[in-house]
Write a protein that holds these residues in place. Structure first.
Motif, PDB file in Angstrom:
ATOM      1  N   MET A 136      13.527   6.430  -1.019  1.00  0.00           N
ATOM      2  CA  MET A 136      14.500   5.703  -0.186  1.00  0.00           C
ATOM      3  C   MET A 136      13.809   4.803   0.814  1.00  0.00           C
ATOM      4  N   THR A 137      12.731   5.305   1.448  1.00  0.00           N
ATOM      5  CA  THR A 137      12.031   4.483   2.434  1.00  0.00           C
ATOM      6  C   THR A 137      11.291   3.323   1.768  1.00  0.00           C
ATOM      7  N   VAL A 138      10.738   3.564   0.592  1.00  0.00           N
ATOM      8  CA  VAL A 138      10.082   2.465  -0.146  1.00  0.00           C
ATOM      9  C   VAL A 138      11.106   1.399  -0.509  1.00  0.00           C
ATOM     10  N   LEU A 141      -8.775  -6.730  -4.211  1.00  0.00           N
ATOM     11  CA  LEU A 141      -7.915  -5.723  -3.590  1.00  0.00           C
ATOM     12  C   LEU A 141      -6.521  -5.740  -4.206  1.00  0.00           C
ATOM     13  N   SER A 142      -5.996  -6.928  -4.473  1.00  0.00           N
ATOM     14  CA  SER A 142      -4.691  -7.032  -5.134  1.00  0.00           C
ATOM     15  C   SER A 142      -4.756  -6.423  -6.526  1.00  0.00           C
ATOM     16  N   PHE A 143      -5.846  -6.710  -7.242  1.00  0.00           N
ATOM     17  CA  PHE A 143      -6.052  -6.130  -8.574  1.00  0.00           C
ATOM     18  C   PHE A 143      -6.022  -4.610  -8.512  1.00  0.00           C
ATOM     19  N   LEU A 144      -6.676  -4.039  -7.508  1.00  0.00           N
ATOM     20  CA  LEU A 144      -6.732  -2.585  -7.374  1.00  0.00           C
ATOM     21  C   LEU A 144      -5.344  -1.989  -7.157  1.00  0.00           C
ATOM     22  N   LEU A 145      -4.568  -2.577  -6.251  1.00  0.00           N
ATOM     23  CA  LEU A 145      -3.215  -2.075  -5.999  1.00  0.00           C
ATOM     24  C   LEU A 145      -2.324  -2.266  -7.219  1.00  0.00           C
ATOM     25  N   TYR A 146      -2.452  -3.405  -7.888  1.00  0.00           N
ATOM     26  CA  TYR A 146      -1.675  -3.645  -9.102  1.00  0.00           C
ATOM     27  C   TYR A 146      -1.986  -2.603 -10.165  1.00  0.00           C
ATOM     28  N   LEU A 147      -3.281  -2.338 -10.377  1.00  0.00           N
ATOM     29  CA  LEU A 147      -3.685  -1.420 -11.433  1.00  0.00           C
ATOM     30  C   LEU A 147      -3.213   0.000 -11.146  1.00  0.00           C
ATOM     31  N   ILE A 148      -3.384   0.457  -9.907  1.00  0.00           N
ATOM     32  CA  ILE A 148      -2.998   1.823  -9.559  1.00  0.00           C
ATOM     33  C   ILE A 148      -1.490   2.006  -9.686  1.00  0.00           C
ATOM     34  N   VAL A 195       0.839  -1.196   0.000  1.00  0.00           N
ATOM     35  CA  VAL A 195       0.000   0.000   0.000  1.00  0.00           C
ATOM     36  C   VAL A 195       0.876   1.250   0.000  1.00  0.00           C
ATOM     37  N   TYR A 196       1.902   1.252   0.835  1.00  0.00           N
ATOM     38  CA  TYR A 196       2.818   2.388   0.893  1.00  0.00           C
ATOM     39  C   TYR A 196       3.521   2.579  -0.444  1.00  0.00           C
ATOM     40  N   PHE A 197       3.974   1.486  -1.047  1.00  0.00           N
ATOM     41  CA  PHE A 197       4.606   1.534  -2.357  1.00  0.00           C
ATOM     42  C   PHE A 197       3.671   2.175  -3.382  1.00  0.00           C
ATOM     43  N   THR A 198       2.414   1.757  -3.382  1.00  0.00           N
ATOM     44  CA  THR A 198       1.439   2.288  -4.333  1.00  0.00           C
ATOM     45  C   THR A 198       1.193   3.772  -4.107  1.00  0.00           C
ATOM     46  N   VAL A 199       1.067   4.170  -2.851  1.00  0.00           N
ATOM     47  CA  VAL A 199       0.841   5.585  -2.528  1.00  0.00           C
ATOM     48  C   VAL A 199       2.007   6.439  -3.012  1.00  0.00           C
ATOM     49  N   VAL A 200       3.230   5.964  -2.787  1.00  0.00           N
ATOM     50  CA  VAL A 200       4.411   6.725  -3.219  1.00  0.00           C
ATOM     51  C   VAL A 200       4.457   6.833  -4.736  1.00  0.00           C
ATOM     52  N   ILE A 201       4.100   5.762  -5.439  1.00  0.00           N
ATOM     53  CA  ILE A 201       4.082   5.803  -6.904  1.00  0.00           C
ATOM     54  C   ILE A 201       3.107   6.868  -7.392  1.00  0.00           C
ATOM     55  N   ALA A 250       0.674   0.219 -11.438  1.00  0.00           N
ATOM     56  CA  ALA A 250       1.099   0.099 -12.836  1.00  0.00           C
ATOM     57  C   ALA A 250       0.738   1.355 -13.627  1.00  0.00           C
ATOM     58  N   LEU A 251      -0.477   1.866 -13.415  1.00  0.00           N
ATOM     59  CA  LEU A 251      -0.940   3.028 -14.160  1.00  0.00           C
ATOM     60  C   LEU A 251      -0.083   4.256 -13.872  1.00  0.00           C
ATOM     61  N   PHE A 252       0.124   4.548 -12.587  1.00  0.00           N
ATOM     62  CA  PHE A 252       0.883   5.759 -12.251  1.00  0.00           C
ATOM     63  C   PHE A 252       2.376   5.575 -12.511  1.00  0.00           C
ATOM     64  N   GLY A 253       2.880   4.347 -12.407  1.00  0.00           N
ATOM     65  CA  GLY A 253       4.263   4.102 -12.799  1.00  0.00           C
ATOM     66  C   GLY A 253       4.454   4.351 -14.290  1.00  0.00           C
ATOM     67  N   TYR A 254       3.490   3.886 -15.083  1.00  0.00           N
ATOM     68  CA  TYR A 254       3.567   4.103 -16.532  1.00  0.00           C
ATOM     69  C   TYR A 254       3.398   5.578 -16.874  1.00  0.00           C
ATOM     70  N   LEU A 255       2.457   6.272 -16.246  1.00  0.00           N
ATOM     71  CA  LEU A 255       2.215   7.680 -16.548  1.00  0.00           C
ATOM     72  C   LEU A 255       3.346   8.580 -16.058  1.00  0.00           C
ATOM     73  N   THR A 256       4.248   8.045 -15.259  1.00  0.00           N
ATOM     74  CA  THR A 256       5.427   8.803 -14.838  1.00  0.00           C
ATOM     75  C   THR A 256       6.552   8.694 -15.858  1.00  0.00           C
ATOM     76  N   PHE A 257       6.782   7.487 -16.383  1.00  0.00           N
ATOM     77  CA  PHE A 257       7.943   7.254 -17.256  1.00  0.00           C
ATOM     78  C   PHE A 257       7.559   6.889 -18.687  1.00  0.00           C
ATOM     79  N   TYR A 258       6.297   6.554 -18.916  1.00  0.00           N
ATOM     80  CA  TYR A 258       5.817   6.186 -20.252  1.00  0.00           C
ATOM     81  C   TYR A 258       6.690   5.080 -20.841  1.00  0.00           C
ATOM     82  N   ALA A 259       7.152   5.246 -22.076  1.00  0.00           N
ATOM     83  CA  ALA A 259       7.892   4.171 -22.746  1.00  0.00           C
ATOM     84  C   ALA A 259       9.257   3.912 -22.121  1.00  0.00           C
TER      85      ALA A 259
END
Length: 457
Positions: free
Chosen positions: A330-332, A291-298, A200-206, A300-309
């Motif tokens: 660093m904490t993550v 719940l796992s699907f939700l964390l995975y999707l969020i 959850v923390y990882f997802t929030v930071v992403i 993945a989506l924000f990780g992709y929208l940060t770095f794209y290709a």
């Protein structure tokens, strides 16, 4: 942290000693019951345990999968894989209720005799070796950066702690091996309870860091990436793609299969559930996967929208390029590394059990066999982590082979062989679809991955 789905299988089986026969109790638990059962795990804690079994290192590769399938393409695939995972668990629970069997290996024995049990044991062994390799790969790639970050060192020369391979060997010999060689390691099971909060923390930071990195990405930070050297400063890089098809798309479904595999832990969790019934356990499964699907999707989506290709196959490496001193990152990184480090011995236990089962059957415990199996498995895992150049290779190969078998093929075959349902029934047709889908996806993905290796960059 249960990053590959199988870490707590052995410890959870310790809870299946006996159950009271009531109208609410599953036939799985009445099979051979002779003692009074104490109150089992609550619905919420069972969901928590299942999520610990589901979520793991796969979350670090899903943004890469989205970059090579597109947002809509990724969502369709993720929904499909998660639904099929829940349905395959439904089939497992049905045949477990019919037979009273509470282990994946014994289901293989029931369906296909001894070859089935060996086949399942081999799949679990390879799956867990792949999982451990992915975790040690994370340690190899992240630990030097973590040490540099916390030491506030600007040195990028030849310091010994900047050699990820050397650090990995030291960590394996000094921490992983002593913990893995213990005959019982139940106390480490408590550390996996932190996994959900870390994820959850990882997802929030992403999500938060989406707005900390500009787009187009700074050219000087990615100029050594030859694949995108020309287009780094292009505004078109900041346009999300809805559908993408390329040779790298072949890694998507295997990575998702790797990420949702929890089937070897489902039956032990079922056995320790309070007032266990198939419907109640199916609800646990549906909630845990959702719940796992939700964390995975969020994530993945924000990780992709940060770095794209330009997203790396291991997401944290992307942040290391642009935010090397960021406190949240660093904490993550520290949380992921700690979880990975303590999870490898946990995942080693079912892998060693499967190896001993295949080679020695039901032979009594022997310290010689126990020690040699531990050393050989850790040696193979360490070599893979050191010499595999990219974590996507682990996700791709293991996901397209053993993960596809354990997630899709085996549940379908076991249901068709064990169940007394007519082949025209809904679940029988669904089981046939699972087998066909798993075989097609596994063979196709593995073939494309191998062709990609042969052709080179």
């Amino acid at each position: 942290m249960s990053i590959n789905g199988n870490a707590n299988t052995d410890s959870l089986r310790d809870f299946t000693d006996g159950y009271t026969e009531t109208n609410e109790t599953s036939p799985l638990l009445r099979h051979g019951a002779a003692t009074i059962r104490t109150r089992g795990a609550s619905f919420a804690s069972s969901v928590f345990n299942l999520m610990n079994a589901i979520m793991g290192s796969g979350i670090l590769g899903l943004a890469y999968a989205m970059a090579h399938t597109g947002i809509i393409g990724f969502c369709i695939l993720l929904v499909g894989v998660s639904c099929l995972a829940a349905y395959s668990i439904h089939l497992l629970l049905k045949i477990c209720d019919q037979t009273g069997i509470n282990s994946y290996e014994d289901l293989g024995m029931q369906a296909l005799q001894k070859p089935g049990k060996v086949l399942v044991g081999l799949a679990i062994l390879i799956q867990n070796i792949g999982a451990m390799s992915s975790y040690l790969f994370i340690l190899k790639s992240e630990l030097p950066a973590a040490i540099n970050s916390f030491s506030n060192s600007e040195n990028t020369g030849g310091a010994w702690y900047e050699d990820g391979r050397l650090l990995l060997i030291i960590i394996t010999l000094c921490i992983v091996l002593p913990l893995s060689i213990l005959p019982k390691i139940g106390f480490l099971g408590y550390t996996s309870s932190l996994a959900f909060f870390f994820m959850v923390y990882f997802t929030v930071v992403i999500v938060v860091k989406k707005w900390s990195i500009p787009c187009p990405l700074p050219h000087n930070a990615t100029s050594f990436s030859t694949a995108y050297q020309i287009s780094n400063s292009s505004d078109s890089d900041c346009t999300p793609k809805l559908f993408v098809i390329s040779s790298k798309s072949a890694y998507a479904i295997p990575t998702m299969a790797f990420s949702f595999l929890c089937h070897t832990a489902v039956l032990p969790i079922y056995c320790e559930l309070d007032r266990p019934t198939k419907a109640r356990m199916q609800n646990v499964t549906n909630v845990g996967i959702s719940l796992s699907f939700l964390l995975y999707l969020i994530s993945a989506l924000f990780g992709y929208l940060t770095f794209y290709a330009h997203v790396e196959s291991e997401l944290l490496l992307s942040y290391d390029r642009y935010l090397p001193r960021d406190v949240l990152v660093m904490t993550v990184r520290l949380a992921i590394l700690l979880s990975v480090l303590l999870t490898v011995p946990l995942i080693h236990f079912p892998a060693r059990k499967a190896a001993i089962l295949i080679l020695f059957g039901g032979r009594p415990f022997s310290w010689w066999i126990h020690t040699i199996a531990t050393l050989v498995i850790l040696g193979v895992v360490l070599l893979m982590a050191i010499f595999v150049p990219d974590i996507r290779n682990v996700f791709g190969v293991v996901g397209s082979t053993t993960s596809s078998c354990l997630l899709f093929v085996f549940p379908g075959i076991f249901y068709l062989k064990i169940s007394n349902q007519n082949f025209r029934s809904f679940d029988s047709i669904g089981a046939i679809f699972l087998v066909v889908f798993g075989l097609i996806v596994g063979v196709f993905s593995f073939s494309v991955i191998v062709i990609t290796w042969v052709q080179g960059p």
